[in-house]
Scaffold this motif. Structure first.
Motif, short mmCIF file in Angstrom:
data_model
loop_
_atom_site.label_atom_id
_atom_site.label_comp_id
_atom_site.label_asym_id
_atom_site.label_seq_id
_atom_site.Cartn_x
_atom_site.Cartn_y
_atom_site.Cartn_z
N ARG A 177 -1.20 -13.29 2.52
CA ARG A 177 -2.27 -13.55 1.46
C ARG A 177 -2.85 -14.74 1.58
NH1 ARG A 177 -1.00 -10.43 -4.13
NH2 ARG A 177 -1.96 -12.57 -4.96
N ARG A 178 -4.01 -14.95 1.47
CA ARG A 178 -4.81 -16.30 1.36
C ARG A 178 -4.33 -16.95 0.38
NH1 ARG A 178 -8.78 -18.21 4.59
NH2 ARG A 178 -8.99 -16.05 5.42
N ASP A 179 -4.03 -16.57 -0.71
CA ASP A 179 -3.65 -17.53 -1.81
C ASP A 179 -2.08 -17.74 -1.71
OD1 ASP A 179 -2.21 -15.07 -2.56
OD2 ASP A 179 -3.43 -14.43 -4.50
N GLY A 180 -1.49 -17.02 -0.84
CA GLY A 180 0.14 -17.53 -0.88
C GLY A 180 0.86 -16.71 -1.58
N GLU A 181 0.46 -15.78 -2.27
CA GLU A 181 1.32 -15.15 -3.42
C GLU A 181 1.88 -13.69 -2.26
OE1 GLU A 181 1.99 -15.52 -6.41
OE2 GLU A 181 0.64 -17.26 -6.44
N ALA A 182 3.18 -13.37 -2.82
CA ALA A 182 3.68 -12.20 -2.19
C ALA A 182 2.94 -11.14 -2.07
CB ALA A 182 4.86 -11.79 -2.89
N MET A 183 2.91 -10.12 -1.06
CA MET A 183 2.09 -8.70 -0.89
C MET A 183 3.26 -7.96 -1.38
SD MET A 183 0.52 -9.37 2.97
CE MET A 183 1.97 -9.85 3.73
N SER A 184 2.29 -6.85 -1.98
CA SER A 184 2.77 -5.77 -2.29
C SER A 184 2.61 -4.64 -1.66
CB SER A 184 2.60 -5.65 -3.95
OG SER A 184 3.14 -6.66 -4.74
N LEU A 185 3.44 -4.20 -0.60
CA LEU A 185 3.36 -3.18 0.11
C LEU A 185 3.67 -1.75 -0.47
CD1 LEU A 185 4.60 -4.82 3.40
CD2 LEU A 185 2.32 -5.20 2.32
N ALA A 186 2.82 -0.93 -0.45
CA ALA A 186 3.37 0.58 -0.90
C ALA A 186 4.01 1.39 -0.11
CB ALA A 186 1.77 1.37 -0.90
N GLY A 187 5.20 1.85 -0.63
CA GLY A 187 6.24 2.55 0.37
C GLY A 187 6.88 3.63 -0.47
N LEU A 188 7.56 4.27 0.38
CA LEU A 188 8.47 5.35 -0.20
C LEU A 188 9.78 5.14 0.05
CD1 LEU A 188 6.59 8.34 1.43
CD2 LEU A 188 6.27 7.63 -0.84
N TRP A 189 10.77 5.42 -0.97
CA TRP A 189 12.22 5.25 -0.78
C TRP A 189 12.99 6.55 -0.77
CZ3 TRP A 189 15.65 7.00 -4.39
CH2 TRP A 189 15.20 7.34 -5.62
N GLU A 190 14.04 6.46 -0.22
CA GLU A 190 15.02 7.63 0.07
C GLU A 190 16.45 7.15 -0.50
OE1 GLU A 190 15.61 10.68 -0.14
OE2 GLU A 190 13.74 11.79 0.82
N ARG A 191 17.15 8.25 -0.67
CA ARG A 191 18.71 8.07 -1.02
C ARG A 191 19.54 8.95 -0.01
NH1 ARG A 191 22.66 10.39 -4.42
NH2 ARG A 191 24.00 8.79 -5.45
N TRP A 192 20.23 8.39 1.01
CA TRP A 192 20.82 9.07 2.11
C TRP A 192 22.40 9.07 1.70
CZ3 TRP A 192 23.23 7.03 6.49
CH2 TRP A 192 23.52 7.71 7.66
N THR A 193 23.13 10.25 2.08
CA THR A 193 24.46 10.01 2.31
C THR A 193 24.92 9.87 3.76
OG1 THR A 193 24.64 11.22 0.26
CG2 THR A 193 26.75 11.10 1.31
#
Length: 216
Positions: free
Chosen positions: A125-141
């Motif tokens: 980001r040009r302002d130096g702030e962290a980028m918030s990337l859209a994602g999906l999560w999972e729980r695996w055994t």
């Protein structure tokens, strides 16, 4: 497609999302590495106004669905195409169940081929702030009974994006990870599956900057 990115520091996470974390992670991340992601807190006290609504977990960069035989699958599931995420076996359960997360990133890396050679380029980001990337999560055994969390980044086409169209090999499709404006972070995390697609858009090029940098 993004296979290399920088995770932010704990302090940056606190500033961006208002949550502290005791988890540990590396800075330079590739598929199969362990990185942080943010999701709605699954266990919170509704009577405690100070109780956090978000939580930070660490997981494998690359989604591991319930049927995965081992963690090697993460090398192929680190990005999910918005056009096929609802139907691809690796992603469709997480998509249908709206297991939304934010993948915090200080920067992403893409190869610039305009010189005829791949030049690793740091994009942030040009302002130096962290980028918030859209994602999906999972729980695996795992086969030995260990619970493993994992995540993937959502991407959209970028053939017409003024900045991202310059990356990857000539003739190949251009892609960009979905970078959410800060005002949309909470809405994405609680969105239903039916509303998810509305968030999958290109991030404005004027809010990004790209600097060539040798791979570390």
């Amino acid at each position: 497609m993004c296979s290399h990115y920088e995770a932010p520091s704990r302090q940056s996470m606190l500033e961006a999302y208002g949550i502290a974390s005791e988890e540990t992670w590396g800075t330079d991340l590739w598929p199969g590495y362990i990185g942080p992601f943010v999701r709605p807190a699954l266990e919170t006290d509704p009577h405690d106004e100070a109780a956090p609504t978000l939580e930070v977990l660490t997981g494998t960069f690359g989604l591991l669905p319930s049927w995965a035989k081992d963690e090697k699958l993460a090398r192929r599931t680190y990005n999910a195409r918005s056009e096929t995420v609802a139907s691809k076996p690796s992603f469709r359960v997480a998509w249908r169940q709206a297991r939304h997360c934010i993948i915090p990133a200080a920067a992403i890396y893409e190869p610039d081929w305009r010189s005829g050679k791949a030049v690793p380029t740091r994009i942030c980001r040009r302002d130096g702030e962290a980028m918030s990337l859209a994602g999906l999560w999972e729980r695996w055994t795992s086969p030995n009974g260990e619970i493993v969390h994992s995540y993937t980044m959502l991407t959209v086409n970028a053939d017409d994006h003024p900045l991202m169209r310059e990356f990857h090999r000539p003739g190949s499709e251009k892609r960009i990870v979905v970078i959410l404006p800060q005002a949309q972070v909470h809405a994405w995390l609680i969105a239903t599956a039916a509303d998810s697609a509305a968030f999958l858009r290109q991030y404005p090029d004027e809010r990004l900057t790209a600097v060539p940098r040798p791979a570390r």
